[in-house]
Design a protein around this motif. Structure first.
Motif, PDB file in Angstrom:
ATOM      1  N   ILE A   1       0.861  10.317 -13.061  1.00  0.00           N
ATOM      2  CA  ILE A   1       1.217  11.319 -12.057  1.00  0.00           C
ATOM      3  C   ILE A   1       2.097  10.704 -10.989  1.00  0.00           C
ATOM      4  CG2 ILE A   1       0.319  12.795 -10.215  1.00  0.00           C
ATOM      5  CD1 ILE A   1      -2.083  13.378 -11.971  1.00  0.00           C
ATOM      6  N   ARG A   2       1.710   9.515 -10.514  1.00  0.00           N
ATOM      7  CA  ARG A   2       2.500   8.859  -9.469  1.00  0.00           C
ATOM      8  C   ARG A   2       3.921   8.573  -9.949  1.00  0.00           C
ATOM      9  NH1 ARG A   2      -0.396   4.924  -9.159  1.00  0.00           N
ATOM     10  NH2 ARG A   2       0.914   3.254  -9.999  1.00  0.00           N
ATOM     11  N   VAL A   3       4.039   8.080 -11.166  1.00  0.00           N
ATOM     12  CA  VAL A   3       5.363   7.786 -11.719  1.00  0.00           C
ATOM     13  C   VAL A   3       6.162   9.073 -11.903  1.00  0.00           C
ATOM     14  CG1 VAL A   3       6.595   6.945 -13.748  1.00  0.00           C
ATOM     15  CG2 VAL A   3       4.682   5.636 -12.822  1.00  0.00           C
ATOM     16  N   GLY A   4       5.490  10.131 -12.387  1.00  0.00           N
ATOM     17  CA  GLY A   4       6.184  11.400 -12.597  1.00  0.00           C
ATOM     18  C   GLY A   4       6.690  11.999 -11.297  1.00  0.00           C
ATOM     19  N   VAL A   5       5.857  11.961 -10.263  1.00  0.00           N
ATOM     20  CA  VAL A   5       6.265  12.490  -8.959  1.00  0.00           C
ATOM     21  C   VAL A   5       7.410  11.664  -8.386  1.00  0.00           C
ATOM     22  CG1 VAL A   5       5.530  12.761  -6.555  1.00  0.00           C
ATOM     23  CG2 VAL A   5       4.052  13.547  -8.410  1.00  0.00           C
ATOM     24  N   THR A   6       7.300  10.349  -8.514  1.00  0.00           N
ATOM     25  CA  THR A   6       8.346   9.466  -7.991  1.00  0.00           C
ATOM     26  C   THR A   6       9.680   9.734  -8.674  1.00  0.00           C
ATOM     27  OG1 THR A   6       6.752   7.734  -7.423  1.00  0.00           O
ATOM     28  CG2 THR A   6       9.048   7.063  -7.715  1.00  0.00           C
ATOM     29  N   ARG A   7       9.660   9.857  -9.987  1.00  0.00           N
ATOM     30  CA  ARG A   7      10.905  10.120 -10.725  1.00  0.00           C
ATOM     31  C   ARG A   7      11.483  11.481 -10.357  1.00  0.00           C
ATOM     32  NH1 ARG A   7       9.350   7.747 -16.777  1.00  0.00           N
ATOM     33  NH2 ARG A   7       9.483   5.525 -16.197  1.00  0.00           N
ATOM     34  N   LEU A   8      10.619  12.464 -10.205  1.00  0.00           N
ATOM     35  CA  LEU A   8      11.081  13.803  -9.826  1.00  0.00           C
ATOM     36  C   LEU A   8      11.790  13.759  -8.479  1.00  0.00           C
ATOM     37  CD1 LEU A   8      11.036  16.939 -10.194  1.00  0.00           C
ATOM     38  CD2 LEU A   8       8.838  16.903  -8.985  1.00  0.00           C
ATOM     39  N   LEU A   9      11.209  13.041  -7.526  1.00  0.00           N
ATOM     40  CA  LEU A   9      11.795  12.984  -6.192  1.00  0.00           C
ATOM     41  C   LEU A   9      13.031  12.100  -6.140  1.00  0.00           C
ATOM     42  CD1 LEU A   9       8.556  12.796  -4.023  1.00  0.00           C
ATOM     43  CD2 LEU A   9       9.988  14.787  -4.506  1.00  0.00           C
ATOM     44  N   GLN A  10      13.042  11.040  -6.948  1.00  0.00           N
ATOM     45  CA  GLN A  10      14.225  10.186  -6.980  1.00  0.00           C
ATOM     46  C   GLN A  10      15.448  10.926  -7.495  1.00  0.00           C
ATOM     47  OE1 GLN A  10      12.638   6.947  -9.342  1.00  0.00           O
ATOM     48  NE2 GLN A  10      12.376   5.635  -7.539  1.00  0.00           N
ATOM     49  N   ALA A  11      15.205  11.936  -8.327  1.00  0.00           N
ATOM     50  CA  ALA A  11      16.318  12.723  -8.868  1.00  0.00           C
ATOM     51  C   ALA A  11      16.779  13.812  -7.909  1.00  0.00           C
ATOM     52  CB  ALA A  11      15.902  13.359 -10.199  1.00  0.00           C
ATOM     53  N   ALA A  12      16.014  14.013  -6.844  1.00  0.00           N
ATOM     54  CA  ALA A  12      16.365  15.069  -5.890  1.00  0.00           C
ATOM     55  C   ALA A  12      17.272  14.516  -4.800  1.00  0.00           C
ATOM     56  CB  ALA A  12      15.095  15.637  -5.263  1.00  0.00           C
ATOM     57  N   PRO A  13      18.317  15.237  -4.447  1.00  0.00           N
ATOM     58  CA  PRO A  13      19.189  14.769  -3.367  1.00  0.00           C
ATOM     59  C   PRO A  13      18.459  14.804  -2.028  1.00  0.00           C
ATOM     60  CG  PRO A  13      19.767  17.011  -4.004  1.00  0.00           C
ATOM     61  CD  PRO A  13      18.765  16.532  -5.001  1.00  0.00           C
TER      62      PRO A  13
ATOM     63  N   ASP B   1      -2.597  12.285  -3.346  1.00  0.00           N
ATOM     64  CA  ASP B   1      -3.758  12.817  -4.045  1.00  0.00           C
ATOM     65  C   ASP B   1      -4.958  12.673  -3.107  1.00  0.00           C
ATOM     66  OD1 ASP B   1      -5.482  13.663  -6.093  1.00  0.00           O
ATOM     67  OD2 ASP B   1      -5.790  11.606  -6.778  1.00  0.00           O
ATOM     68  N   ILE B   2      -5.985  13.510  -3.273  1.00  0.00           N
ATOM     69  CA  ILE B   2      -7.192  13.328  -2.467  1.00  0.00           C
ATOM     70  C   ILE B   2      -8.327  12.704  -3.276  1.00  0.00           C
ATOM     71  CG2 ILE B   2      -6.697  15.131  -0.798  1.00  0.00           C
ATOM     72  CD1 ILE B   2      -8.538  16.987  -2.394  1.00  0.00           C
ATOM     73  N   GLY B   3      -8.132  12.555  -4.586  1.00  0.00           N
ATOM     74  CA  GLY B   3      -9.190  12.016  -5.437  1.00  0.00           C
ATOM     75  C   GLY B   3      -9.178  10.512  -5.554  1.00  0.00           C
ATOM     76  N   MET B   4      -8.292   9.833  -4.839  1.00  0.00           N
ATOM     77  CA  MET B   4      -8.226   8.373  -4.902  1.00  0.00           C
ATOM     78  C   MET B   4      -9.453   7.751  -4.262  1.00  0.00           C
ATOM     79  SD  MET B   4      -4.319   7.586  -3.729  1.00  0.00           S
ATOM     80  CE  MET B   4      -4.653   8.126  -2.037  1.00  0.00           C
ATOM     81  N   PRO B   5      -9.834   6.536  -4.683  1.00  0.00           N
ATOM     82  CA  PRO B   5     -10.899   5.822  -3.982  1.00  0.00           C
ATOM     83  C   PRO B   5     -10.566   5.695  -2.497  1.00  0.00           C
ATOM     84  CG  PRO B   5     -10.352   4.701  -6.034  1.00  0.00           C
ATOM     85  CD  PRO B   5      -9.322   5.789  -5.852  1.00  0.00           C
ATOM     86  N   GLY B   6     -11.559   5.955  -1.649  1.00  0.00           N
ATOM     87  CA  GLY B   6     -11.321   5.935  -0.219  1.00  0.00           C
ATOM     88  C   GLY B   6     -11.603   4.598   0.417  1.00  0.00           C
ATOM     89  N   LEU B   7     -11.493   4.563   1.726  1.00  0.00           N
ATOM     90  CA  LEU B   7     -11.829   3.366   2.492  1.00  0.00           C
ATOM     91  C   LEU B   7     -13.341   3.316   2.720  1.00  0.00           C
ATOM     92  CD1 LEU B   7      -9.041   3.486   5.221  1.00  0.00           C
ATOM     93  CD2 LEU B   7      -9.030   2.186   3.102  1.00  0.00           C
ATOM     94  N   ASP B   8     -13.843   2.111   2.963  1.00  0.00           N
ATOM     95  CA  ASP B   8     -15.258   1.932   3.314  1.00  0.00           C
ATOM     96  C   ASP B   8     -16.191   2.547   2.278  1.00  0.00           C
ATOM     97  OD1 ASP B   8     -14.382   0.778   5.749  1.00  0.00           O
ATOM     98  OD2 ASP B   8     -14.187   2.771   6.624  1.00  0.00           O
ATOM     99  N   GLY B   9     -15.797   2.459   1.002  1.00  0.00           N
ATOM    100  CA  GLY B   9     -16.655   2.946  -0.066  1.00  0.00           C
ATOM    101  C   GLY B   9     -16.607   4.442  -0.285  1.00  0.00           C
TER     102      GLY B   9
END
Length: 214
Positions: free
Chosen positions: A16-28, A57-65
């Motif tokens: 997902i991160r790679v897909g979003v990054t590529r999508l935005l890199q292609a945007a002016p 994303d909000i599902g990533m591991p958070g801080l402080d456990g």
């Protein structure tokens, strides 16, 4: 020459991160200034990179456990100066989405809508508007009284009371802890629930679990 929008992308799923990054890199007009795979990485990027928009994303591991990134994003949004936040999610729970809006999130994009919606979400965030992608709007329509975005962001005290109650403290225990009356604590708890779009104690517990409070 028009300056590009500086964007940080954070998601613990590589594809997902790679897909979003590529999508935005292609945007002016968009420049990716950082990528993170967890909340620690996002925190480090925000400390060290100037950016105009955070896509997280909000599902990533958070801080402080913590089990997700919501509590950290709330701290970011409470800063006096902060970039707007675009949340990527797959949640289908209306009260969770409502809570994100009341925390100050600028846009919510369902991951199924990413390709069609992300640029619009970023532009809306930069303009100070609130944006919901199609799938998010569908979910939000399931509520009887959809909330007005940012109509009532929780105060620091309301957030403290909400956290303590979610963690199992009784009203009288919270009252003693913060040196307020039980009636005041009950009122602040009800106000916090209303602002977060929560109707029942079960909703409160479910929401608290989703954002890593319990």
């Amino acid at each position: 020459m028009t300056e590009k929008m500086r964007v940080i992308v954070a998601d613990d799923h590589d594809w997902i991160r790679v897909g979003v990054t590529r999508l935005l890199q292609a945007a002016p007009g968009v420049e990716i200034v950082g990528e993170a795979c967890d909340t620690h990485g996002l925190a480090s990027l925000l400390d060290n990179c100037e950016c105009d928009v955070v896509i997280s994303d909000i599902g990533m591991p958070g801080l402080d456990g913590g089990s997700n990134a919501v509590s950290f994003l709330r701290r970011v949004l409470r800063g006096r100066v902060h970039p707007p936040v675009v949340v990527l999610t797959m949640t289908s729970q209306a009260h969770m989405l409502s809570g994100l809006l009341h925390l100050g999130v600028s846009a919510i994009v369902d991951k199924r809508d990413t390709a069609a919606a992300l640029i619009d979400a970023i532009q809306a965030a930069m303009a100070g508007d609130v944006y919901l992608s199609e799938q998010v709007r569908i979910v939000m329509k399931t509520t009887e009284a959809p909330p007005q975005p940012r109509a009532g962001v929780l105060s620091a005290r309301e957030w403290e009371i909400f956290q303590l109650y979610a963690q199992g403290f009784a009203v009288h225990e919270i009252a003693a802890r913060v040196q307020r009356s039980g009636k005041t604590i009950s009122t602040q708890k009800r106000t916090a629930m209303r602002k977060l779009g929560l109707e029942t104690e079960s909703d409160l517990v479910d929401y608290a679990r989703q954002i890593g409070l319990i």
